[in-house]
Design a protein around this motif. Structure first.
Motif, PDB file in Angstrom:
ATOM      1  N   TRP A 233       0.838  -1.219   0.100  1.00  0.00           N
ATOM      2  CA  TRP A 233       0.181  -0.001   0.039  1.00  0.00           C
ATOM      3  C   TRP A 233       0.699   1.158  -0.005  1.00  0.00           C
ATOM      4  O   TRP A 233       0.511   2.211  -0.536  1.00  0.00           O
ATOM      5  CB  TRP A 233      -0.831   0.014   1.214  1.00  0.00           C
ATOM      6  N   ILE A 234       2.038   1.301   0.911  1.00  0.00           N
ATOM      7  CA  ILE A 234       2.893   2.461   0.800  1.00  0.00           C
ATOM      8  C   ILE A 234       3.424   2.433  -0.651  1.00  0.00           C
ATOM      9  O   ILE A 234       3.495   3.905  -1.001  1.00  0.00           O
ATOM     10  CB  ILE A 234       3.938   2.063   1.802  1.00  0.00           C
ATOM     11  N   GLY A 235       4.025   1.622  -1.249  1.00  0.00           N
ATOM     12  CA  GLY A 235       4.329   1.627  -2.656  1.00  0.00           C
ATOM     13  C   GLY A 235       3.425   2.219  -3.465  1.00  0.00           C
ATOM     14  O   GLY A 235       3.712   2.985  -4.529  1.00  0.00           O
ATOM     15  N   GLY A 236       2.224   1.652  -3.399  1.00  0.00           N
ATOM     16  CA  GLY A 236       1.053   2.380  -4.217  1.00  0.00           C
ATOM     17  C   GLY A 236       0.538   3.567  -4.067  1.00  0.00           C
ATOM     18  O   GLY A 236       0.465   4.539  -4.855  1.00  0.00           O
ATOM     19  N   GLU A 237       0.873   4.074  -2.722  1.00  0.00           N
ATOM     20  CA  GLU A 237       0.682   5.426  -2.259  1.00  0.00           C
ATOM     21  C   GLU A 237       1.636   6.471  -2.935  1.00  0.00           C
ATOM     22  O   GLU A 237       1.368   7.574  -3.306  1.00  0.00           O
ATOM     23  CB  GLU A 237       0.910   5.613  -0.707  1.00  0.00           C
ATOM     24  N   ALA A 238       3.051   5.788  -3.348  1.00  0.00           N
ATOM     25  CA  ALA A 238       3.994   6.580  -3.946  1.00  0.00           C
ATOM     26  C   ALA A 238       3.587   7.046  -5.139  1.00  0.00           C
ATOM     27  O   ALA A 238       3.763   8.184  -5.716  1.00  0.00           O
ATOM     28  CB  ALA A 238       5.267   5.899  -3.675  1.00  0.00           C
ATOM     29  N   ILE A 239       3.070   5.996  -5.875  1.00  0.00           N
ATOM     30  CA  ILE A 239       2.731   6.222  -7.203  1.00  0.00           C
ATOM     31  C   ILE A 239       1.512   7.015  -7.190  1.00  0.00           C
ATOM     32  O   ILE A 239       1.608   8.043  -8.204  1.00  0.00           O
ATOM     33  CB  ILE A 239       2.320   4.770  -7.707  1.00  0.00           C
TER      34      ILE A 239
ATOM     35  N   SER B 120     -13.493   8.381  -2.574  1.00  0.00           N
ATOM     36  CA  SER B 120     -13.510   6.922  -2.096  1.00  0.00           C
ATOM     37  C   SER B 120     -14.965   6.149  -2.338  1.00  0.00           C
ATOM     38  O   SER B 120     -15.958   6.910  -2.317  1.00  0.00           O
ATOM     39  CB  SER B 120     -13.272   7.261  -0.781  1.00  0.00           C
ATOM     40  N   ILE B 121     -14.823   4.974  -2.474  1.00  0.00           N
ATOM     41  CA  ILE B 121     -15.918   4.276  -2.698  1.00  0.00           C
ATOM     42  C   ILE B 121     -16.391   3.418  -1.287  1.00  0.00           C
ATOM     43  O   ILE B 121     -15.359   2.859  -0.880  1.00  0.00           O
ATOM     44  CB  ILE B 121     -15.787   2.928  -3.777  1.00  0.00           C
ATOM     45  N   PRO B 122     -17.409   3.717  -0.668  1.00  0.00           N
ATOM     46  CA  PRO B 122     -17.629   2.989   0.903  1.00  0.00           C
ATOM     47  C   PRO B 122     -17.169   1.480   0.722  1.00  0.00           C
ATOM     48  O   PRO B 122     -16.637   1.178   1.865  1.00  0.00           O
ATOM     49  CB  PRO B 122     -18.946   3.452   1.000  1.00  0.00           C
ATOM     50  N   TRP B 123     -17.680   0.878   0.010  1.00  0.00           N
ATOM     51  CA  TRP B 123     -17.629  -0.672   0.323  1.00  0.00           C
ATOM     52  C   TRP B 123     -16.198  -0.959   0.080  1.00  0.00           C
ATOM     53  O   TRP B 123     -15.886  -2.307   0.474  1.00  0.00           O
ATOM     54  CB  TRP B 123     -18.630  -1.448  -0.755  1.00  0.00           C
ATOM     55  N   LEU B 124     -15.470  -0.375  -1.095  1.00  0.00           N
ATOM     56  CA  LEU B 124     -14.197  -0.544  -1.104  1.00  0.00           C
ATOM     57  C   LEU B 124     -13.153  -0.173   0.216  1.00  0.00           C
ATOM     58  O   LEU B 124     -12.195  -0.894   0.486  1.00  0.00           O
ATOM     59  CB  LEU B 124     -13.649  -0.146  -2.475  1.00  0.00           C
ATOM     60  N   GLY B 125     -13.551   1.124   0.719  1.00  0.00           N
ATOM     61  CA  GLY B 125     -12.563   1.569   1.539  1.00  0.00           C
ATOM     62  C   GLY B 125     -11.458   2.743   1.138  1.00  0.00           C
ATOM     63  O   GLY B 125     -11.116   3.182   1.974  1.00  0.00           O
ATOM     64  N   THR B 126     -11.536   2.622  -0.320  1.00  0.00           N
ATOM     65  CA  THR B 126     -10.629   3.525  -0.860  1.00  0.00           C
ATOM     66  C   THR B 126     -11.235   4.116  -2.085  1.00  0.00           C
ATOM     67  O   THR B 126     -12.125   3.401  -2.499  1.00  0.00           O
ATOM     68  CB  THR B 126      -9.173   2.942  -0.780  1.00  0.00           C
ATOM     69  N   SER B 127     -10.501   4.779  -2.876  1.00  0.00           N
ATOM     70  CA  SER B 127     -10.756   5.461  -4.353  1.00  0.00           C
ATOM     71  C   SER B 127     -10.142   4.391  -5.110  1.00  0.00           C
ATOM     72  O   SER B 127      -9.109   3.465  -5.037  1.00  0.00           O
ATOM     73  CB  SER B 127     -10.073   6.551  -4.210  1.00  0.00           C
ATOM     74  N   PRO B 128     -11.016   4.378  -6.374  1.00  0.00           N
ATOM     75  CA  PRO B 128     -10.274   3.293  -7.305  1.00  0.00           C
ATOM     76  C   PRO B 128      -9.162   3.770  -7.979  1.00  0.00           C
ATOM     77  O   PRO B 128      -8.391   2.720  -8.242  1.00  0.00           O
ATOM     78  CB  PRO B 128     -11.464   3.826  -8.511  1.00  0.00           C
ATOM     79  N   ILE B 129      -8.641   4.767  -8.109  1.00  0.00           N
ATOM     80  CA  ILE B 129      -7.276   5.193  -8.421  1.00  0.00           C
ATOM     81  C   ILE B 129      -6.306   4.879  -7.409  1.00  0.00           C
ATOM     82  O   ILE B 129      -5.194   4.333  -7.813  1.00  0.00           O
ATOM     83  CB  ILE B 129      -7.241   6.795  -8.839  1.00  0.00           C
TER      84      ILE B 129
ATOM     85  N   PRO C  52      -4.887  -3.597   3.526  1.00  0.00           N
ATOM     86  CA  PRO C  52      -3.993  -2.662   4.443  1.00  0.00           C
ATOM     87  C   PRO C  52      -4.549  -1.159   4.464  1.00  0.00           C
ATOM     88  O   PRO C  52      -4.224  -0.582   5.500  1.00  0.00           O
ATOM     89  CB  PRO C  52      -2.673  -2.760   3.614  1.00  0.00           C
ATOM     90  N   TRP C  53      -5.261  -0.600   3.538  1.00  0.00           N
ATOM     91  CA  TRP C  53      -5.970   0.765   3.775  1.00  0.00           C
ATOM     92  C   TRP C  53      -6.631   0.983   4.730  1.00  0.00           C
ATOM     93  O   TRP C  53      -6.698   1.820   5.547  1.00  0.00           O
ATOM     94  CB  TRP C  53      -6.629   1.166   2.467  1.00  0.00           C
ATOM     95  N   ARG C  54      -7.339  -0.376   5.079  1.00  0.00           N
ATOM     96  CA  ARG C  54      -8.224  -0.081   6.306  1.00  0.00           C
ATOM     97  C   ARG C  54      -7.356  -0.497   7.735  1.00  0.00           C
ATOM     98  O   ARG C  54      -7.655   0.283   8.717  1.00  0.00           O
ATOM     99  CB  ARG C  54      -9.376  -1.342   6.169  1.00  0.00           C
ATOM    100  N   LEU C  55      -6.539  -1.434   7.683  1.00  0.00           N
ATOM    101  CA  LEU C  55      -5.366  -1.619   8.754  1.00  0.00           C
ATOM    102  C   LEU C  55      -4.937  -0.283   9.082  1.00  0.00           C
ATOM    103  O   LEU C  55      -4.766  -0.031  10.388  1.00  0.00           O
ATOM    104  CB  LEU C  55      -4.648  -2.785   8.293  1.00  0.00           C
ATOM    105  N   LEU C  56      -4.474   0.346   8.333  1.00  0.00           N
ATOM    106  CA  LEU C  56      -3.776   1.758   8.469  1.00  0.00           C
ATOM    107  C   LEU C  56      -4.634   2.701   9.265  1.00  0.00           C
ATOM    108  O   LEU C  56      -4.360   3.362  10.176  1.00  0.00           O
ATOM    109  CB  LEU C  56      -3.016   2.080   7.538  1.00  0.00           C
ATOM    110  N   GLN C  57      -5.806   2.663   8.508  1.00  0.00           N
ATOM    111  CA  GLN C  57      -6.992   3.560   9.176  1.00  0.00           C
ATOM    112  C   GLN C  57      -7.341   3.303  10.640  1.00  0.00           C
ATOM    113  O   GLN C  57      -7.544   4.247  11.550  1.00  0.00           O
ATOM    114  CB  GLN C  57      -8.171   3.641   8.208  1.00  0.00           C
ATOM    115  N   SER C  58      -7.408   1.766  10.813  1.00  0.00           N
ATOM    116  CA  SER C  58      -8.032   1.621  12.130  1.00  0.00           C
ATOM    117  C   SER C  58      -6.787   1.228  13.380  1.00  0.00           C
ATOM    118  O   SER C  58      -6.985   1.180  14.507  1.00  0.00           O
ATOM    119  CB  SER C  58      -8.686   0.398  12.027  1.00  0.00           C
ATOM    120  N   SER C  59      -5.571   1.208  13.024  1.00  0.00           N
ATOM    121  CA  SER C  59      -4.458   1.064  13.651  1.00  0.00           C
ATOM    122  C   SER C  59      -4.075   2.304  14.797  1.00  0.00           C
ATOM    123  O   SER C  59      -4.304   3.475  14.194  1.00  0.00           O
ATOM    124  CB  SER C  59      -3.100   0.935  13.137  1.00  0.00           C
ATOM    125  N   GLU C  60      -4.271   2.013  16.123  1.00  0.00           N
ATOM    126  CA  GLU C  60      -4.258   3.063  17.031  1.00  0.00           C
ATOM    127  C   GLU C  60      -2.719   3.836  17.030  1.00  0.00           C
ATOM    128  O   GLU C  60      -2.674   4.816  17.107  1.00  0.00           O
ATOM    129  CB  GLU C  60      -4.257   2.462  18.438  1.00  0.00           C
TER     130      GLU C  60
END
Length: 499
Positions: free
Chosen positions: A130-136, A152-161, A365-373
């Protein structure tokens, strides 16, 4: 396959359910890792976005720059000792971590530590990808980032791009993965000097544009003496935990080393590498306050702000190399080999690596990073509660009980008289010691994620030192169990042996 094994037992034939090309002892022809190649592996592992984040987190929590570096170096001195000790049997016998685990946990019981290690790696694989994709994504033109595809698409939890960038990076890694260990070695070998050059260039850029490193050197601690020590120990645990996964399955790499000298020399520089890259992270982050008027702790965001087409291209190359080299070596090899160990007839290294990559997506992982305390105190310290006890048990088994002498043939047989068959393939003492090392840490983890409101101070202290507690408690308990079992068998030789 039997030709790759020692001939200590005449006409010995390994059980086909316990061996394939990826699990068999490494022949001399494949032991080609020099000290430089082992060191290159660690350069590729250290130079990455998570390490950069880890460096800044200590200062954000109140430490001065030198306290942060001291904490990191101290933790990595401890880690490099564990790496050298765990790496020894890999080089001596040419066996990977899943096979070594059979010695302590039993032929079947070895699935427990290897799958636990693999599960953590799958989570890391998804996060790194996810970090690598974020760089792109961050380096894409603004017209694309501001389009409707970025919603962002709610069911996906992130945007298509963003998801598309994640998948692009996911596929790019597979190109290296499908080449197996040879591909990983070549990538690490040639990417190491490139990463050193790019990191140096970033440091020089920060120095020139900020007018020196006065900003970072002037950062003083915001902590009192008591506050520092209450922060130091969980931070030390978190930094040990950062490489606790590799400290466990480093035999997967040292089995290819030319000699013990090469594996030790190749790993000895880890504290220096981590200390140096920690300084880079701290210096560059502090310099952004002078250059941009605000602190930019995200290196990907920083590279995007530097601007220029040539800089963007170099940034993509740097982030891609840094993330791929860390992700493949740290988070593909262990789960792939764990799956091979689970079913050698079904999985090869490549198939195991592909399933690991697929599980990395399933972890979302985009959900893991969002919910990680907290990256440091929930993720790193949390999984160290698993890694510490396993490491303690395996080192106690190899050094204190087996005295570094393994019967290699017995690691590949289901014969009940084999040294590592124990009770139906499970060493109940090792499993009990593992549970004893993990259970006291669970309340602290539950308190960290908000399931429990408060716990006794003793349990807080145990959680803050999870790796150390698990390492010593499980190691000592396992050693004690083994001593009691040996004493019992000596006192009554007519008892049936469970090895």
């Amino acid at each position: 396959m039997s030709s790759t094994l020692p001939d200590s037992i005449p006409d010995f034939q390994p059980d086909p359910t316990l061996i394939n090309d990826d699990l068999a002892p490494t022949p001399a022809s494949q032991r080609t890792y020099s000290g430089w190649e082992m060191a290159s592996l660690w350069v590729g592992l250290v130079v990455g976005v998570p390490t950069y984040y880890l460096a800044g987190s200590l200062v954000d929590l109140g430490m001065s720059w030198w306290q942060g570096i001291l904490t990191v170096v101290t933790a990595n001195i401890i880690t490099v000792v564990a790496l050298g000790l765990t790496g020894h049997p890999g080089t001596k016998y040419g066996i990977p971590f899943p096979v070594l685990a059979r010695s302590a946990f039993g032929i079947h019981g070895a699935h427990i530590p290897t799958l636990l290690r693999g599960l953590v790696a799958c989570g890391w694989y998804g996060i790194e990808t996810w970090i690598g994709g974020e760089a792109i994504f961050l380096l894409l033109p603004k017209s694309i980032k501001n389009s409707s595809l970025s919603n962002s698409i709610p069911w996906l939890g992130t945007s298509p791009i963003e998801f598309a960038c994640f998948l692009v990076f996911w596929v790019a890694q597979l190109v290296v993965v499908i080449k197996g260990m040879d591909g990983i070695r070549e990538l690490e070998k040639y990417s190491a000097p490139i990463l050193i050059i790019l990191t140096s260039a970033l440091l020089i850029w920060a120095y020139v544009n900020a007018g020196g490193f006065g900003q970072v050197l002037s950062m003083s601690s915001r902590l009192s003496s008591s506050e520092f020590w209450s922060l130091f120990f969980p931070s030390l645990t978190a930094n040990v935990s950062f490489w606790a996964t590799l400290a466990l399955n480093i035999p997967d790499f040292t089995r290819y080393a030319k000699s013990q000298k090469d594996q030790i020399i190749g790993q000895a520089g880890l504290p220096i590498l981590m200390g140096a890259f920690t300084f880079v992270g701290l210096a560059v982050t502090a310099s952004t306050q002078v250059i941009f008027g605000r602190v930019i702790s995200n290196p990907i965001e920083l590279l995007g702000k530097i601007g220029g087409i040539s800089t963007m291209i170099l940034s993509i190359i740097g982030i891609t190399l840094a993330t791929i080299t860390t992700n493949i070596a740290a988070n593909v090899v262990a789960p792939a080999n764990a799956l091979v160990n689970l079913s050698p007839s079904l999985f090869t290294f490549r198939r195991g690596a592909l399933l690991t990559a697929l599980l990395g997506i399933a972890f979302q992982p985009w959900r893991l990073l969002q919910s990680s305390e907290s990256f440091v105190y929930t993720w790193l310290v949390g999984y160290s509660a698993l890694m510490g006890p396993i490491t303690g048990i395996m080192l106690a088994d190899y050094y204190l009980i087996k005295s570094r002498n393994l019967q290699i043939n017995d690691l590949y047989t289901l014969n009940p008289v084999g040294n590592y068959f124990y009770y139906n393939g499970y060493n109940l003492g090792a499993i009990a010691a593992l549970v004893i090392g993990i259970l006291p840490v669970i309340p602290g983890f539950l308190e960290k994620i908000g399931v429990l409101n408060s716990i006794p101070e003793l349990l807080v202290m145990i959680y803050n030192n999870a790796w150390f507690f698990g390492f010593f408690s499980s190691g000592v308990v396992y050693w004690a169990f083994s001593g009691l079992k040996a004493t019992k068998q000596m006192s009554d030789p007519f008892l049936p042996s469970t090895n």
